[in-house]
Design a protein around this motif. Structure first.
Motif, PDB file in Angstrom:
ATOM      1  N   ALA A 177       0.831  -1.196   0.000  1.00 29.11           N
ATOM      2  CA  ALA A 177       0.000   0.000   0.000  1.00 29.11           C
ATOM      3  C   ALA A 177       0.867   1.249   0.000  1.00 29.11           C
ATOM      4  N   ILE A 178       1.945   1.177   0.762  1.00 29.47           N
ATOM      5  CA  ILE A 178       2.813   2.338   0.866  1.00 29.47           C
ATOM      6  C   ILE A 178       3.739   2.457  -0.341  1.00 29.47           C
ATOM      7  N   ALA A 183       3.875   0.543  -8.123  1.00 28.94           N
ATOM      8  CA  ALA A 183       3.597  -0.843  -8.469  1.00 28.94           C
ATOM      9  C   ALA A 183       2.220  -0.983  -9.089  1.00 28.94           C
ATOM     10  N   LEU A 184       1.301  -0.178  -8.628  1.00 30.01           N
ATOM     11  CA  LEU A 184      -0.056  -0.270  -9.161  1.00 30.01           C
ATOM     12  C   LEU A 184      -0.101   0.125 -10.625  1.00 30.01           C
TER      13      LEU A 184
ATOM     14  N   ILE B 163     -11.404  -2.538  -6.190  1.00 26.52           N
ATOM     15  CA  ILE B 163     -10.934  -3.896  -6.494  1.00 26.52           C
ATOM     16  C   ILE B 163      -9.451  -3.869  -6.855  1.00 26.52           C
ATOM     17  N   LEU B 164      -9.090  -2.883  -7.606  1.00 25.26           N
ATOM     18  CA  LEU B 164      -7.687  -2.764  -7.990  1.00 25.26           C
ATOM     19  C   LEU B 164      -6.788  -2.621  -6.764  1.00 25.26           C
ATOM     20  N   TRP B 165      -7.220  -1.776  -5.854  1.00 27.22           N
ATOM     21  CA  TRP B 165      -6.434  -1.604  -4.638  1.00 27.22           C
ATOM     22  C   TRP B 165      -6.360  -2.894  -3.832  1.00 27.22           C
ATOM     23  N   HIS B 168      -4.045  -5.239  -5.196  1.00 32.85           N
ATOM     24  CA  HIS B 168      -2.707  -4.768  -4.835  1.00 32.85           C
ATOM     25  C   HIS B 168      -2.342  -5.210  -3.416  1.00 32.85           C
ATOM     26  N   PHE B 169      -3.243  -5.020  -2.485  1.00 37.56           N
ATOM     27  CA  PHE B 169      -3.013  -5.451  -1.110  1.00 37.56           C
ATOM     28  C   PHE B 169      -2.779  -6.962  -1.049  1.00 37.56           C
TER      29      PHE B 169
END
Lengths: 230, 230
Positions: A177-178, A183-184, B163-165, B168-169
């Motif tokens: 997240a940080i 990366a996203l 959803i994308l986030w 990512h998580f």
DNA sequence: ATCCTGTTCAAACGTTCGTTTGAATCATAC
DNA sequence: GTATGATTCAAACGAACGTTTGAACAGGAT
């Protein structure tokens, strides 16, 4: 540009620390040379060895400066909740919010380089540099123990090993997240990385959902007890 | 020891790739020298430049060899589920299991270096090496797009950005899960890292719990504003 | 003015890096 | 056998690395 990049710091030491932190984040430890650091800090090459002794000692100092502050704030947040609870077990959400909320707050602080440091820290858990990892372990020992104990009390029906793993998973989610949108963007070309304010509730929902998820079936040995730990 | 470490491979190329993959995982890219690689592979120093052209090209090849296999398997797992579903939206658990199950399967394969690669890969998302990241993005583009589309269909009521986030998580949690007990030992000195079989259900529970967690309140446009997210 | 202590500086130290070279070696086809 | 192309090898290349050195400079205290 390179000289001007360094914050106009009073003393050489601080300029070096700032430049090193920024460069370590951008290029990693090994790929960041002393000449890059001293160049960006606008100081002489020998200044690092004079003020810190060696590059390794500088790395350690970069970590210590921030990590002590970070862990102090984490413990303070936990203790504040514990004071409110008056001896009762804390809600998991409070514990998670104390730990990761403080983390994200520092990550949001672009002003004083907190964001830079948190991204560096996130990468470091899994990074191979031996003495950095060991140093990290020592600095983290007390804090993690305190938070784990709080979680053990909060979730007495969940096996401790499971809590430990889930805390580990949460650290991973936070790290990404940080590390954030860099990366996203790999995945979604057009991505709106503005408004980091939304990150905190986003991450918190995800973390709590994961922490309170039903146990894997094989761990529910005999009984059907399994109720969402809340 | 160093020569014997290399798998008894038929040709020089493969020996170099195996040694490089292992060393990159252990020490990182920058800290791994050509002499370390050729030493462990038991080949001449010049062999890398002869067979691959440069160190950067070698890094790229190390990634390509594994990543193509990994992503091929991921897509195959997804398509198998889609075939079973017969046009209907997949359950989120099936999608997550397809992506991360394949990942963990490769991570569990210590025999053929799969574990080595996955730990390397996990660190790389957030690692700074520019051209590696760009290469990673290209190799991942199609796969991620396919999985995201499946998730969009599976969770039509959840905003796509959310959803994308969360994906990512999940990647972060998986990365730490695979980086594994090295980082965990930092926290809990006495930790039982045996039995990686349990990792998969552990991680899957956590991921699904996070993916299906209630949306952060501020994203639910329906009033009832409040303070800290529980 | 002088000494002392802390700091900065240009220059060089030896080492290691990735890469290149040109000869030696191997395998295969003629 | 000899020619040919691919591969391996020991040795060296220039560049960059972290570190050290000894002189130069600063500012008080004596």
């Amino acid at each position: 540009m390179s000289e001007a990049t360094a914050k106009q710091a009073p003393n050489t030491r601080a300029r070096i620390l700032n430049a090193a932190e920024s460069l370590f984040m951008t290029h990693g430890f090994e790929a960041t040379s002393m000449r890059m650091i001293t160049g960006q800090a606008g100081v002489n090459l020998a200044a690092v060895n004079y003020h810190f002794g060696s590059k390794d000692a500088l790395i350690q100092e970069v970590f210590r400066r921030r990590l002590m502050e970070l862990n102090r704030d984490r413990l303070a947040a936990l203790e504040a909740e514990e004071a409110l609870a008056n001896g009762a077990p804390l809600k998991p959400s409070k514990i998670v919010a104390a730990f990761f909320g403080v983390s994200l707050k520092m990550a949001a602080d672009t002003e004083h380089g907190g964001a830079t440091f948190m991204r560096l820290l996130g990468r470091t858990y899994t990074e191979p540099n031996e003495f950095v990892r060991q140093f990290l372990a020592e600095e983290y020992a007390e804090v993690v123990q305190r938070f784990m104990n709080a979680l053990y009390r909060a979730l007495p029906e969940v096996p401790r090993e499971e809590i430990l793993w889930r805390f580990h998973f949460m650290m991973g989610a936070m790290s990404y997240a940080i590390a954030g949108t860099d990366a996203l963007k790999l995945f979604a070309g057009d991505f709106d990385d503005k408004d980091p304010t939304r990150l905190m509730p986003r991450l918190m929902s995800f973390l709590l959902g994961g922490l309170r998820a039903p146990l894997p079936e094989e761990l529910i040995e005999s009984r059907t007890i399994r109720r969402d730990a809340a």
